[in-house]
Design a protein around this motif. Structure first.
Motif, PDB file in Angstrom:
ATOM      1  N   LEU A 135       0.827  -1.205   0.000  1.00  0.00           N
ATOM      2  CA  LEU A 135       0.000   0.000   0.000  1.00  0.00           C
ATOM      3  C   LEU A 135       0.861   1.254   0.000  1.00  0.00           C
ATOM      4  CD1 LEU A 135      -2.778   1.290   0.147  1.00  0.00           C
ATOM      5  CD2 LEU A 135      -2.674   1.085   2.645  1.00  0.00           C
ATOM      6  N   GLY A 136       1.943   1.223   0.759  1.00  0.00           N
ATOM      7  CA  GLY A 136       2.827   2.386   0.775  1.00  0.00           C
ATOM      8  C   GLY A 136       3.483   2.619  -0.575  1.00  0.00           C
ATOM      9  N   MET A 137       3.931   1.522  -1.242  1.00  0.00           N
ATOM     10  CA  MET A 137       4.517   1.678  -2.575  1.00  0.00           C
ATOM     11  C   MET A 137       3.491   2.212  -3.565  1.00  0.00           C
ATOM     12  SD  MET A 137       7.091  -1.605  -2.998  1.00  0.00           S
ATOM     13  CE  MET A 137       5.887  -2.857  -2.553  1.00  0.00           C
ATOM     14  N   THR A 138       2.266   1.707  -3.488  1.00  0.00           N
ATOM     15  CA  THR A 138       1.207   2.195  -4.385  1.00  0.00           C
ATOM     16  C   THR A 138       0.958   3.675  -4.178  1.00  0.00           C
ATOM     17  OG1 THR A 138       0.185   0.001  -4.319  1.00  0.00           O
ATOM     18  CG2 THR A 138      -1.160   1.823  -5.112  1.00  0.00           C
ATOM     19  N   GLU A 139       0.925   4.103  -2.927  1.00  0.00           N
ATOM     20  CA  GLU A 139       0.711   5.523  -2.627  1.00  0.00           C
ATOM     21  C   GLU A 139       1.828   6.386  -3.198  1.00  0.00           C
ATOM     22  OE1 GLU A 139       0.372   5.695   1.536  1.00  0.00           O
ATOM     23  OE2 GLU A 139      -1.615   4.763   1.623  1.00  0.00           O
ATOM     24  N   ARG A 140       3.049   5.925  -3.055  1.00  0.00           N
ATOM     25  CA  ARG A 140       4.182   6.703  -3.561  1.00  0.00           C
ATOM     26  C   ARG A 140       4.096   6.863  -5.083  1.00  0.00           C
ATOM     27  NH1 ARG A 140       8.410   7.750  -0.267  1.00  0.00           N
ATOM     28  NH2 ARG A 140       8.484   6.705   1.776  1.00  0.00           N
ATOM     29  N   VAL A 141       3.800   5.771  -5.771  1.00  0.00           N
ATOM     30  CA  VAL A 141       3.748   5.832  -7.232  1.00  0.00           C
ATOM     31  C   VAL A 141       2.592   6.708  -7.698  1.00  0.00           C
ATOM     32  CG1 VAL A 141       3.481   4.459  -9.317  1.00  0.00           C
ATOM     33  CG2 VAL A 141       4.878   3.597  -7.439  1.00  0.00           C
ATOM     34  N   GLU A 142       1.414   6.516  -7.117  1.00  0.00           N
ATOM     35  CA  GLU A 142       0.248   7.298  -7.544  1.00  0.00           C
ATOM     36  C   GLU A 142       0.396   8.768  -7.193  1.00  0.00           C
ATOM     37  OE1 GLU A 142      -3.182   5.489  -5.867  1.00  0.00           O
ATOM     38  OE2 GLU A 142      -3.159   3.769  -7.245  1.00  0.00           O
ATOM     39  N   ALA A 143       1.126   9.082  -6.129  1.00  0.00           N
ATOM     40  CA  ALA A 143       1.340  10.487  -5.777  1.00  0.00           C
ATOM     41  C   ALA A 143       2.124  11.233  -6.847  1.00  0.00           C
ATOM     42  CB  ALA A 143       2.062  10.583  -4.431  1.00  0.00           C
ATOM     43  N   LEU A 144       2.935  10.495  -7.614  1.00  0.00           N
ATOM     44  CA  LEU A 144       3.715  11.102  -8.696  1.00  0.00           C
ATOM     45  C   LEU A 144       3.061  10.899 -10.055  1.00  0.00           C
ATOM     46  CD1 LEU A 144       7.295  10.079  -7.521  1.00  0.00           C
ATOM     47  CD2 LEU A 144       6.262  12.356  -7.436  1.00  0.00           C
ATOM     48  N   GLY A 145       1.819  10.421 -10.060  1.00  0.00           N
ATOM     49  CA  GLY A 145       1.097  10.260 -11.319  1.00  0.00           C
ATOM     50  C   GLY A 145       1.439   9.003 -12.073  1.00  0.00           C
ATOM     51  N   GLY A 146       2.074   8.016 -11.428  1.00  0.00           N
ATOM     52  CA  GLY A 146       2.465   6.794 -12.106  1.00  0.00           C
ATOM     53  C   GLY A 146       1.497   5.656 -11.850  1.00  0.00           C
ATOM     54  N   HIS A 147       1.917   4.449 -12.213  1.00  0.00           N
ATOM     55  CA  HIS A 147       1.090   3.250 -12.039  1.00  0.00           C
ATOM     56  C   HIS A 147       1.967   2.154 -11.443  1.00  0.00           C
ATOM     57  CE1 HIS A 147       2.982   1.465 -15.668  1.00  0.00           C
ATOM     58  NE2 HIS A 147       2.901   2.696 -16.153  1.00  0.00           N
ATOM     59  N   PHE A 148       1.369   1.374 -10.549  1.00  0.00           N
ATOM     60  CA  PHE A 148       2.086   0.344  -9.800  1.00  0.00           C
ATOM     61  C   PHE A 148       1.384  -0.997 -10.004  1.00  0.00           C
ATOM     62  CE2 PHE A 148       2.631  -2.303  -6.046  1.00  0.00           C
ATOM     63  CZ  PHE A 148       4.011  -2.321  -5.918  1.00  0.00           C
ATOM     64  N   SER A 149       2.170  -2.070 -10.141  1.00  0.00           N
ATOM     65  CA  SER A 149       1.593  -3.410 -10.283  1.00  0.00           C
ATOM     66  C   SER A 149       2.520  -4.418  -9.627  1.00  0.00           C
ATOM     67  CB  SER A 149       1.382  -3.773 -11.759  1.00  0.00           C
ATOM     68  OG  SER A 149       2.625  -3.832 -12.448  1.00  0.00           O
ATOM     69  N   LEU A 150       1.908  -5.456  -9.078  1.00  0.00           N
ATOM     70  CA  LEU A 150       2.634  -6.564  -8.476  1.00  0.00           C
ATOM     71  C   LEU A 150       1.960  -7.842  -8.955  1.00  0.00           C
ATOM     72  CD1 LEU A 150       4.912  -7.353  -6.513  1.00  0.00           C
ATOM     73  CD2 LEU A 150       3.209  -7.377  -4.678  1.00  0.00           C
ATOM     74  N   THR A 151       2.598  -8.556  -9.873  1.00  0.00           N
ATOM     75  CA  THR A 151       1.973  -9.695 -10.539  1.00  0.00           C
ATOM     76  C   THR A 151       2.853 -10.928 -10.385  1.00  0.00           C
ATOM     77  OG1 THR A 151       3.011  -9.070 -12.637  1.00  0.00           O
ATOM     78  CG2 THR A 151       0.780  -8.261 -12.217  1.00  0.00           C
ATOM     79  N   PRO A 152       2.248 -12.124 -10.329  1.00  0.00           N
ATOM     80  CA  PRO A 152       3.037 -13.371 -10.236  1.00  0.00           C
ATOM     81  C   PRO A 152       3.671 -13.722 -11.569  1.00  0.00           C
ATOM     82  CG  PRO A 152       0.684 -13.857 -10.285  1.00  0.00           C
ATOM     83  CD  PRO A 152       0.801 -12.366 -10.196  1.00  0.00           C
ATOM     84  N   ARG A 153       4.806 -14.375 -11.495  1.00  0.00           N
ATOM     85  CA  ARG A 153       5.509 -14.856 -12.683  1.00  0.00           C
ATOM     86  C   ARG A 153       5.274 -16.343 -12.854  1.00  0.00           C
ATOM     87  NH1 ARG A 153      11.646 -13.695 -12.535  1.00  0.00           N
ATOM     88  NH2 ARG A 153      11.399 -14.391 -14.692  1.00  0.00           N
ATOM     89  N   GLN A 154       5.501 -16.816 -14.052  1.00  0.00           N
ATOM     90  CA  GLN A 154       5.397 -18.244 -14.349  1.00  0.00           C
ATOM     91  C   GLN A 154       6.789 -18.827 -14.596  1.00  0.00           C
ATOM     92  OE1 GLN A 154       2.729 -20.012 -14.045  1.00  0.00           O
ATOM     93  NE2 GLN A 154       1.407 -18.215 -13.634  1.00  0.00           N
ATOM     94  N   PRO A 155       7.152 -19.920 -13.959  1.00  0.00           N
ATOM     95  CA  PRO A 155       6.304 -20.776 -13.108  1.00  0.00           C
ATOM     96  C   PRO A 155       6.268 -20.349 -11.652  1.00  0.00           C
ATOM     97  CG  PRO A 155       8.404 -21.816 -13.432  1.00  0.00           C
ATOM     98  CD  PRO A 155       8.458 -20.545 -14.213  1.00  0.00           C
ATOM     99  N   CYS A 156       7.183 -19.434 -11.232  1.00  0.00           N
ATOM    100  CA  CYS A 156       7.205 -19.018  -9.841  1.00  0.00           C
ATOM    101  C   CYS A 156       7.823 -17.631  -9.760  1.00  0.00           C
ATOM    102  CB  CYS A 156       7.982 -20.018  -8.974  1.00  0.00           C
ATOM    103  SG  CYS A 156       9.709 -20.226  -9.507  1.00  0.00           S
ATOM    104  N   GLY A 157       7.619 -17.002  -8.637  1.00  0.00           N
ATOM    105  CA  GLY A 157       8.196 -15.685  -8.443  1.00  0.00           C
ATOM    106  C   GLY A 157       7.171 -14.577  -8.621  1.00  0.00           C
ATOM    107  N   MET A 158       7.645 -13.341  -8.455  1.00  0.00           N
ATOM    108  CA  MET A 158       6.801 -12.158  -8.560  1.00  0.00           C
ATOM    109  C   MET A 158       7.533 -11.101  -9.372  1.00  0.00           C
ATOM    110  SD  MET A 158       3.974 -12.806  -6.824  1.00  0.00           S
ATOM    111  CE  MET A 158       3.268 -11.213  -6.409  1.00  0.00           C
ATOM    112  N   THR A 159       6.733 -10.193  -9.968  1.00  0.00           N
ATOM    113  CA  THR A 159       7.285  -9.056 -10.711  1.00  0.00           C
ATOM    114  C   THR A 159       6.661  -7.785 -10.162  1.00  0.00           C
ATOM    115  OG1 THR A 159       7.603 -10.334 -12.734  1.00  0.00           O
ATOM    116  CG2 THR A 159       7.517  -7.938 -12.953  1.00  0.00           C
ATOM    117  N   LEU A 160       7.514  -6.912  -9.683  1.00  0.00           N
ATOM    118  CA  LEU A 160       7.087  -5.593  -9.207  1.00  0.00           C
ATOM    119  C   LEU A 160       7.434  -4.570 -10.280  1.00  0.00           C
ATOM    120  CD1 LEU A 160       7.644  -4.085  -5.689  1.00  0.00           C
ATOM    121  CD2 LEU A 160       8.316  -2.790  -7.700  1.00  0.00           C
ATOM    122  N   HIS A 161       6.449  -3.759 -10.669  1.00  0.00           N
ATOM    123  CA  HIS A 161       6.690  -2.749 -11.702  1.00  0.00           C
ATOM    124  C   HIS A 161       6.103  -1.421 -11.240  1.00  0.00           C
ATOM    125  CE1 HIS A 161       7.302  -1.066 -15.718  1.00  0.00           C
ATOM    126  NE2 HIS A 161       6.097  -0.532 -15.591  1.00  0.00           N
TER     127      HIS A 161
END
Length: 471
Positions: free
Chosen positions: A422-448
């Motif tokens: 939530l804190g990362m999302t707030e920081r990104v949106e405060a600067l007009g950007g977009h935040f996503s946290l999605t799972p990778r295949q076959p394992c892991g996560m991707t933060l963008h």
């Protein structure tokens, strides 16, 4: 932050009622058609009548002269028995009046050839008489063989017949104008019915102005108004979501602020309070102890002071990384990756940083560092990864931060929830950007985290002290 004074709203031109405007225009058009066509008909009739009189006058003179030459009783010289020459059909066609005055016994005779048309209103007859004046009049002599003038003839239009013919044409013009007005009514009624929902539209706008974000537009039958209503409802829903999000962020800001205050109070009490109490006790012992024992008390005071300095540096680093201002973002991220490698030697951490990242705005620099810090911490804490890739790229579309890992904890991943995300999302949106946290295949996560070009040039788009990401 002080905002510049707002300029007064520009004055808008007064609007107009579409239904009334359309009705007035069509009515004016019908009146112009009626007046123009009536003027044309009257002018054409006036010209026609004058032309008939001018061309028919000499012919009537000749016909009456021939009639006088017809052998009659030698003692009959009166004009009473004259047929006045024109056949009835021709006279009704020309709509003339013939007046004959003979010098014999000073006699006069007049004959008109009325048609069977309905009588015209007196106003039409008066208008026609005024329009013709004395121009539509022919006077000429009557000669009898062998060229003796025996009288004179006057040819004038039959105003009653001509006014009746003109009235017929004017009624046709009036019928056309009335048809246009009827068409105006036929257009006005469906337009008024189609625009009737505008009252409900205005009521919806007034509700929205009063702060009722649940107000929604009606669905008019008119396609254009329906599209406007759908677009407005879409904007109202976004505004409602934005307002709800702002309320949540405001509540979140207050919560984080209170949590940070409690954490600092606890840190100061537990760390500095105990250390200061220990220093005070050691100082009291050193004051009363003999000189041989003072060295141990002084060493204890030094150790407590060093511990306090370490705790102070740790707290200051949590509040704001000092290395960002002294060494820049590149050096701080490199140090962050090196620290993570030392604590997790089994994990390979790849760092790829774009050029020229040390001259970014302060708000963006702090946000990039905190998001990188939180992303690395979450990946190492929750996923037990073998490899983590942290990339910071810059192009024409702005700045993009990506943190990818191949870790898995063997249980349900919880990195998509919690105060850190939530804190990362707030920081990104405060600067007009977009935040996503999605799972990778076959394992892991991707933060963008993507930031627009405006965030790279204007550092005042975000709050000077944005909410700290939860750790």
């Amino acid at each position: 932050m002080r905002h510049p004074p707002m300029s007064p709203a520009p004055a808008h031109p007064p609007g107009f009622d579409l239904k009334r405007h359309l009705a007035l225009r069509v009515t004016l058009f019908a009146c112009l058609i009626g007046l123009g066509a009536s003027g044309f008909v009257i002018d054409h009739s006036t010209r026609r009548i004058g032309e008939h009189v001018r061309l028919s006058g000499p012919t009537v003179e000749q016909l009456i002269g021939r009639e006088l030459d017809t052998p009659r009783d030698g003692f009959d010289r009166s004009a009473d028995n004259l047929a006045l020459a024109l056949p009835d059909a021709l006279g009704r066609l020309l709509r003339l009046c013939i007046e004959v005055h003979t010098f014999y016994a000073n006699q006069s005779r007049q004959r008109c050839y009325p048609d069977a048309s309905d009588a015209a209103p007196a106003a039409v007859r008066a208008l026609l008489a005024w329009q013709l004046g004395d121009a539509a009049r022919h006077a000429g002599p009557i000669r009898q063989y062998p060229g003796i003038t025996v009288g004179h003839v006057t040819v004038t239009p039959d105003l009653d017949s001509e006014a009746a013919a003109l009235w017929q044409q004017l009624r046709l013009v009036l019928a056309i104008s009335a048809g246009v007005l009827l068409l105006n009514l036929l257009i006005y009624l469906p337009v008024r019915r189609a625009l009737r929902p505008t009252d409900r539209v205005l009521d919806t706008l007034r509700r929205l102005e009063r702060g009722d974000l649940t107000a929604r537009m009606p669905r008019p039958a008119l396609v254009e108004l329906r599209r406007i209503a759908e677009g407005f409802d879409h904007l109202a829903e976004r505004l409602q979501r934005t307002d709800r999000r702002q309320r949540q962020l405001a509540q979140r800001l207050l919560t984080v602020r209170e949590q940070e205050r409690r954490r600092l109070a606890r840190e100061l009490h537990d760390e500095f309070g105990q250390s200061l109490a220990s220093i005070r006790a050691e100082a009291a012992c050193a004051a009363d102890a003999p000189p041989a024992e003072r060295a141990a008390a002084i060493d204890a005071i030094a150790r407590s002071t060093a511990t306090m300095m370490d705790n102070l540096q740790r707290i200051l680093h949590q509040l704001r990384p000092v290395g960002l201002e002294e060494f820049g973002l590149r050096a701080s991220l490199t140090q962050l990756a090196d620290t993570a490698r030392r604590h997790h030697p089994a994990c390979r951490i790849d760092l790829r940083l774009a050029d020229d990242i040390d001259r970014l705005p302060d708000a963006l620099t702090v946000s990039l560092y905190r998001i990188s810090q939180e992303g690395l911490s979450n990946a190492l804490r929750h996923g037990a990864p073998r490899q983590i890739r942290l990339a910071l790229e810059r192009d024409a579309h702005g700045m993009a931060l990506t943190v990818e890992d191949d870790g898995t904890s063997g249980a349900q991943d919880t990195r998509g929830s919690g105060l850190g995300v939530l804190g990362m999302t707030e920081r990104v949106e405060a600067l007009g950007g977009h935040f996503s946290l999605t799972p990778r295949q076959p394992c892991g996560m991707t933060l963008h985290a993507g930031f627009p070009p405006s965030a790279l040039t204007h550092g005042d788009l975000a709050d000077e002290h944005p909410p700290a990401a939860g750790r």
